[in-house]
Design an enzyme around this catalytic site. Sequence first.
Site, PDB file in Angstrom:
ATOM      1  N   ASP A   1       1.498 -30.916  10.927  1.00 32.63           N
ATOM      2  CA  ASP A   1       0.773 -30.653  12.185  1.00 32.63           C
ATOM      3  C   ASP A   1       0.809 -29.179  12.558  1.00 32.63           C
ATOM      4  O   ASP A   1       0.753 -28.841  13.741  1.00 32.63           O
ATOM      5  CB  ASP A   1       1.366 -31.479  13.352  1.00 32.63           C
TER       6      ASP A   1
ATOM      7  N   CYS B   1      -9.079 -53.278   4.729  1.00 37.37           N
ATOM      8  CA  CYS B   1      -9.199 -53.878   6.070  1.00 37.37           C
ATOM      9  C   CYS B   1      -9.960 -55.202   6.007  1.00 37.37           C
ATOM     10  O   CYS B   1      -9.694 -56.101   6.813  1.00 37.37           O
ATOM     11  CB  CYS B   1      -9.927 -52.932   7.023  1.00 37.37           C
TER      12      CYS B   1
ATOM     13  N   CYS C   1      -6.947 -54.364  15.270  1.00 38.28           N
ATOM     14  CA  CYS C   1      -6.607 -53.116  15.967  1.00 38.28           C
ATOM     15  C   CYS C   1      -7.681 -52.742  16.980  1.00 38.28           C
ATOM     16  O   CYS C   1      -7.391 -52.104  17.998  1.00 38.28           O
ATOM     17  CB  CYS C   1      -6.370 -51.978  14.985  1.00 38.28           C
TER      18      CYS C   1
ATOM     19  N   CYS D   1      -6.995 -53.067  21.618  1.00 38.47           N
ATOM     20  CA  CYS D   1      -6.930 -51.805  22.374  1.00 38.47           C
ATOM     21  C   CYS D   1      -7.184 -52.059  23.869  1.00 38.47           C
ATOM     22  O   CYS D   1      -8.242 -52.564  24.251  1.00 38.47           O
ATOM     23  CB  CYS D   1      -7.955 -50.802  21.832  1.00 38.47           C
TER      24      CYS D   1
ATOM     25  N   CYS E   1      -8.091 -43.189  24.906  1.00 36.82           N
ATOM     26  CA  CYS E   1      -6.872 -43.620  24.204  1.00 36.82           C
ATOM     27  C   CYS E   1      -5.635 -43.331  25.064  1.00 36.82           C
ATOM     28  O   CYS E   1      -5.463 -42.214  25.563  1.00 36.82           O
ATOM     29  CB  CYS E   1      -6.802 -42.879  22.865  1.00 36.82           C
TER      30      CYS E   1
ATOM     31  N   CYS F   1       1.090 -45.068  22.902  1.00 36.80           N
ATOM     32  CA  CYS F   1       0.729 -46.494  22.822  1.00 36.80           C
ATOM     33  C   CYS F   1       0.748 -46.853  21.340  1.00 36.80           C
ATOM     34  O   CYS F   1       0.256 -46.083  20.512  1.00 36.80           O
ATOM     35  CB  CYS F   1      -0.671 -46.689  23.400  1.00 36.80           C
TER      36      CYS F   1
ATOM     37  N   CYS G   1      -1.413 -54.507  13.127  1.00 35.59           N
ATOM     38  CA  CYS G   1      -1.996 -54.494  11.776  1.00 35.59           C
ATOM     39  C   CYS G   1      -1.254 -55.466  10.842  1.00 35.59           C
ATOM     40  O   CYS G   1      -0.037 -55.389  10.686  1.00 35.59           O
ATOM     41  CB  CYS G   1      -1.937 -53.084  11.198  1.00 35.59           C
TER      42      CYS G   1
HETATM   43  S1  SF4 Z   1      -5.486 -54.050  12.057  1.00 34.94           S
HETATM   44 FE1  SF4 Z   1      -5.066 -52.995  10.102  1.00 34.94          FE
HETATM   45  S2  SF4 Z   1      -6.148 -54.210   8.539  1.00 34.94           S
HETATM   46 FE2  SF4 Z   1      -6.949 -54.834  10.536  1.00 34.94          FE
HETATM   47  S3  SF4 Z   1      -8.790 -53.531  10.805  1.00 34.94           S
HETATM   48 FE3  SF4 Z   1      -7.069 -52.485  11.796  1.00 34.94          FE
HETATM   49  S4  SF4 Z   1      -6.257 -51.089  10.256  1.00 34.94           S
HETATM   50 FE4  SF4 Z   1      -7.552 -52.579   9.173  1.00 34.94          FE
END
Ligand code: SF4
Length: 348
Positions: A139, A193, A199, A203, A219, A246, A253
């Site tokens: 960073d 994914c 995810c 949110c 966010c 957060c 995931c």
């Molecule tokens: S929770 Fe994980 S696997 Fe599911 S869409 Fe989001 S990043 Fe991809």
Amino acid sequence: MLPKKFSSIIQKKAFEIGFDQFGICEAKLPPEKAKLLKEFITLNHHGTMNWLKNRIDQRSSPHILWPEVKTAIILGVNYRSKENPLENLAHPEYGNISIYARNRDYHTIIKGWLKHLAQYILKEAKLFTQNEQVKVFIDTAPIMEKPLAQQAGLGWQGKHTNLVSRQFGSWLFLGEILTTLEIPSFQMGSNHCGSCQKCLTICPTQAFPKPFQLDARRCISYLTIEYHGSIPIEFRKPMQNRIYGCDDCLSVCPWNRFASQTRHVKLQSRPELIAPPLMRFLQFTEDNFRSFFSGSPVKRIGHLRFIRNVLIAAGNSHEITLLPFVKKWINHENAVINETAQWAIDEF
Ligand code: SF4
């Protein structure tokens, strides 16, 4: 080009030093990544993080930042904790601090490891070639580390835009070593994914306008850490007791099920930061704040931004025993604190 066995030698050393993931790629990102970054800035999704747009050309690819660079070595450190950060959300009288910030600032830990590995790489490379250079980053420069990490085979950028690893889920700190050495690349990570949307749907502030796109202005991590002013009213209730960052999109995931707890003691949560009482924080003077968070990432937001977040969490808690401690912050000389304290009082 250095032989493949060179990669194996430095990978072994990286794991010995403390890194958990290792990958290598050409230090060049495809133009599509620059396009996505420009779109992020054009849509104003970066909010007040002007450093993201100030060096946008350099950020678009490492070879623009450093024309002589040939290779990027990307290192990951697993910081998965044994606590589930979602559990603490059910206890509004306690603050919720992002897992990554519950102990020492990872930058200071990992920077030392990166320097150690960089020196080792130069020493080993002298057997093959002379006058090469290495630079380490965590960073500290305009580098898009997540697309580079995918290119180097560490995982893929999930729909939440963070890196996902098959082995460590979403809990990875990333650091980079750029070098003029030519080292064979690893195979690029592919996206796993599938049809998952977990995810995106968890949110609390709908910060993802679509998969793979984040509007940082919505966010909670941005609002509680980067944003200096009064937090817009629409986000205050969804913040619940989140007082620094957060972890919702990371926590949910499914790939986390393969991740083990971090092996690094300095990255495990300090017990007093797992479920810290808001009442204690509401009484913090600047000196209390600085000494309690010494060496922690939380320190960088400063005492008053921290109190702003704690006041919102206190208002959201409706816990009447906190009211006298909230009241102490009204008529504060800082207008943001004053306004936020008044808002919190109205919530009891
Ligand atoms: S929770 Fe994980 S696997 Fe599911 S869409 Fe989001 S990043 Fe991809």
